[in-house]
Enzyme design. Sequence first.
Site, PDB file in Angstrom:
ATOM      1  N   GLU A  75       4.412  14.582  -9.049  1.00  0.00           N
ATOM      2  CA  GLU A  75       5.241  14.049  -7.961  1.00  0.00           C
ATOM      3  C   GLU A  75       6.410  14.974  -7.636  1.00  0.00           C
ATOM      4  OE1 GLU A  75       3.128  10.749 -10.027  1.00  0.00           O
ATOM      5  OE2 GLU A  75       4.365  12.415 -10.691  1.00  0.00           O
ATOM      6  N   PRO A 288      -4.941  21.892 -21.096  1.00  0.00           N
ATOM      7  CA  PRO A 288      -4.689  20.445 -21.215  1.00  0.00           C
ATOM      8  C   PRO A 288      -3.500  20.031 -20.353  1.00  0.00           C
ATOM      9  CG  PRO A 288      -4.910  21.487 -23.379  1.00  0.00           C
ATOM     10  CD  PRO A 288      -4.780  22.587 -22.379  1.00  0.00           C
ATOM     11  N   ARG A 289      -3.542  18.793 -19.867  1.00  0.00           N
ATOM     12  CA  ARG A 289      -2.492  18.315 -18.971  1.00  0.00           C
ATOM     13  C   ARG A 289      -1.158  18.112 -19.690  1.00  0.00           C
ATOM     14  NH1 ARG A 289      -1.834  16.446 -13.973  1.00  0.00           N
ATOM     15  NH2 ARG A 289      -0.379  14.744 -13.519  1.00  0.00           N
ATOM     16  N   GLY A 333       3.860  25.351 -16.231  1.00  0.00           N
ATOM     17  CA  GLY A 333       4.270  25.932 -14.953  1.00  0.00           C
ATOM     18  C   GLY A 333       3.490  27.151 -14.514  1.00  0.00           C
ATOM     19  N   GLU A 334       2.349  27.436 -15.161  1.00  0.00           N
ATOM     20  CA  GLU A 334       1.590  28.645 -14.816  1.00  0.00           C
ATOM     21  C   GLU A 334       0.266  28.347 -14.112  1.00  0.00           C
ATOM     22  OE1 GLU A 334       2.896  32.314 -17.585  1.00  0.00           O
ATOM     23  OE2 GLU A 334       1.326  31.078 -18.464  1.00  0.00           O
ATOM     24  N   ASN A 358      -4.802  16.948  -9.082  1.00  0.00           N
ATOM     25  CA  ASN A 358      -4.592  17.645  -7.817  1.00  0.00           C
ATOM     26  C   ASN A 358      -5.519  18.847  -7.632  1.00  0.00           C
ATOM     27  OD1 ASN A 358      -3.557  18.749  -5.513  1.00  0.00           O
ATOM     28  ND2 ASN A 358      -1.648  19.458  -6.425  1.00  0.00           N
ATOM     29  N   LEU A 359      -6.552  18.689  -6.810  1.00  0.00           N
ATOM     30  CA  LEU A 359      -7.444  19.803  -6.495  1.00  0.00           C
ATOM     31  C   LEU A 359      -6.889  20.686  -5.384  1.00  0.00           C
ATOM     32  CD1 LEU A 359     -10.392  18.665  -4.238  1.00  0.00           C
ATOM     33  CD2 LEU A 359      -8.587  17.098  -4.863  1.00  0.00           C
ATOM     34  N   ILE A 360      -5.836  20.216  -4.699  1.00  0.00           N
ATOM     35  CA  ILE A 360      -5.295  20.923  -3.535  1.00  0.00           C
ATOM     36  C   ILE A 360      -4.690  22.257  -3.936  1.00  0.00           C
ATOM     37  CG2 ILE A 360      -3.550  20.800  -1.706  1.00  0.00           C
ATOM     38  CD1 ILE A 360      -3.979  17.693  -1.821  1.00  0.00           C
ATOM     39  N   GLU A 361      -3.989  22.282  -5.067  1.00  0.00           N
ATOM     40  CA  GLU A 361      -3.343  23.518  -5.518  1.00  0.00           C
ATOM     41  C   GLU A 361      -4.380  24.597  -5.802  1.00  0.00           C
ATOM     42  OE1 GLU A 361       0.406  24.613  -8.410  1.00  0.00           O
ATOM     43  OE2 GLU A 361      -1.068  23.190  -9.155  1.00  0.00           O
TER      44      GLU A 361
END
Length: 446
Positions: A75, A288-289, A333-334, A358-361
């Site tokens: 978010e 991993p998330r 952040g990478e 998020n697949l958009i990135e």
Amino acid sequence: MSLTTNSEYGAKPRIWFAVYQLLWHLLLPLAFLRLVWRSRHAFSYLHHIPERLGFGYGKPITQGAIWVHAVSVGETRAAQPLIDAYLARGESILLTHMTLNGRRTGKQLFAKAIASGQMRQVYLPYDICWAVEHFLSTFRPKLGLFMETEAWPTVVFRCKEMDLPLFLVNARLSQRSARRVNQFGEAGRALFQAFAGILAQTEFDAQRYRSLGVTNVQIVGNLKFDVPLDINLVEQGKRWKEALHTGDRLMVCAASTRDGEEVVILQAWKDLLLNHAFQIPPLLCLVPRHPERFSEVAEQINNTGLKFRRRSEWPGIPNASPDLDIVLGDSMGEMPMYYSASDLVLMGGSLLPFGGHNLIEACSAGCPVLLGEHTYNFQQAALDAIAGGAAKRIKGELLLSEPIALMESLKELLLNTADLAKMSVSAKTYSIEHQGATNRILAALD
């Protein structure tokens, strides 16, 4: 706070709200115990504890700011183009989070604004009447923007009572979540009706909000399409990809994987390598998330017998030797670097029922995406990406005990580099064609 006595909301919402407040007070000690438990991995979980109760803000408060609430990492990143637009207008921003990683991400993205005093970053307090009351009376924002799915009853109802316009921005609502809200009947619907307005991502989302009796709903698109990728990380990724392609090696990034998915992915990857279908075996980058799971996933990889190294062991671009099977992306952040280095992204959260991530990135970086069946958090984005040739779904039924469907889907795509190249172009086109949500949101709010 007057919700429990305010006749505007009806008897049932008032009863539910009274029970909700009682539960919060009973469970508050557990909330703090959870922070203590999580501090085993990062002591920072114990920082700013008073803020979670609506106190302890320290330095003088700038009132009349635009308040943006971004619960966690996704978010916060999604809010970046909107926040940047308001900062460029000279507005003061109050940025709140619920998670440590969300706060870290905000600090990284908006370091300059925080240092200059144009932005203030704090935790949103727990949703208890007195904590929320003190928070709102301290900061007195002129406008509130909640990102995506956040709808804390105490905050929402109190903002309405104060005539503080609170909007749900970049809003999404899955079918499952809509059913849950309806289970609470009048009380659940009253929560979303109390927003000043809802700016939804898609027609699917807008219809679900309308089914809850919300009248002020607009469709503005998805802010995530407007999020800029870090140019330095993209360049790093391209150099890494160049190095891999010099040795005719392809790389798959399993991105934002969740607990239980790594087992499936690792088994499929091992089967893929044992299949001997490739002259030069591909490389897996497993990210991993949640950072607290890095060591756990490292142990899982170790148990497979596959050769791996941690990303943290390389100061610069990973130099993946030919005998290396897996890179563990244990860094924060990478993701733009991982995506830009990859030939294919396997999207975590979609293999098991987590709703997808998020697949958009990935598409913005020009990387095609392989999806599992669970993409309800990004329903329209996933459908559009598949229709536009930027993404595909795993063929066949994905079984935990025998993930042959995943292995076959990976093999089919990686052996057909011409198709991958077409998908890469489609991914970039798809991400560009869906931009513009920031300007539509600003126009609606203005």
